[in-house]
Design a protein around this motif. Structure first.
Motif, mmCIF file in Angstrom:
data_model
loop_
_atom_site.group_PDB
_atom_site.id
_atom_site.type_symbol
_atom_site.label_atom_id
_atom_site.label_comp_id
_atom_site.label_asym_id
_atom_site.label_seq_id
_atom_site.Cartn_x
_atom_site.Cartn_y
_atom_site.Cartn_z
ATOM 1 N N ASP A 131 41.478 48.239 37.303
ATOM 2 C CA ASP A 131 40.961 47.717 38.561
ATOM 3 C C ASP A 131 39.612 47.067 38.316
ATOM 4 N N THR A 132 39.082 46.382 39.325
ATOM 5 C CA THR A 132 37.863 45.598 39.165
ATOM 6 C C THR A 132 36.675 46.459 38.775
ATOM 7 N N GLU A 188 39.678 42.420 43.958
ATOM 8 C CA GLU A 188 40.695 42.991 43.066
ATOM 9 C C GLU A 188 41.585 41.905 42.469
#
Length: 209
Positions: free
Chosen positions: A51-52, A43
């Motif tokens: 977010d990732t 992250e």
């Protein structure tokens, strides 16, 4: 070395298509625990508030449609400039399919397979991926020889895939207009009388030189 020189265009496409994977690799940690491969998202890798997993989904989707658009500009490019390379086009097609599959896999990872059938744009994207899978496995010289005339018929389904992809993207975000414009101009150039006019102009120019 001679092999690379003869296929420099194909090699260039492979490099360009692979470089973004370095970005993706920085977002994922791969480890082996008790003989089991484990993927862990890292992250805070994105500058935005996403977010990732969301970033992975967005990046793979963007590169999928970019490569798909690039493939469909090959024929207009030939009409305008007389430059073509079937194997470079095949490499672009492979890049399109690989990035599309990555995009779909990440979507399944994030939302689950059943989510695919909850919205029209998801269904359109899913069908596009299904179409690209056989195109991926037949984008090679061996398949061309084996399928002969049917190879071109099979590859023509890429037009259906780009239409469904544009539908998929149009519902999700506004950037679809850029890709739709490029693809649309390409199809206008393909219209027989327009195509013939461009080829005639190009031929006359080359003869005069």
């Amino acid at each position: 070395m001679n092999l690379i020189k003869k296929n420099y265009g194909w090699v260039l496409v492979v490099i360009l298509a692979s470089l973004p994977l370095l970005i993706l690799s920085s977002m994922v940690s791969i480890s082996v625990i008790e003989g089991t491969l484990k993927l862990t998202l890292i992250e805070n890798q994105a500058a935005s508030n996403s977010d990732t997993l969301e970033m992975l989904y967005h990046i793979t989707g963007e590169f999928a449609i970019r490569w798909m658009t690039a493939v469909l500009t090959c024929t207009p490019f030939f009409i305008l400039f007389g430059v073509t390379n079937l194997y470079v086009r095949q490499a672009m097609g492979i890049a399109t399919a690989v990035w599309s599959l990555l995009h779909f896999i990440i979507f399944i990872w994030a939302a689950g397979m059943l989510e695919t059938f909850t919205q029209f744009n998801y269904i359109a994207g899913f069908i596009a991926v299904l179409i690209l899978i056989p195109l991926l496995f037949t984008s090679n010289r061996k398949s061309m020889k084996m399928l002969k005339k049917n190879w071109k018929k099979l590859q023509s389904f890429s037009y259906v895939a780009i239409f469904l992809t544009l539908v998929h993207v149009a519902i999700l975000e506004k950037t679809w207009t850029i890709y739709a414009t490029i693809v649309g101009v390409g199809f206008i150039i393909r219209i027989p009388f327009i195509k013939e006019k461009f080829i005639r102009l190009r031929t006359n120019k080359n003869n005069s030189n």
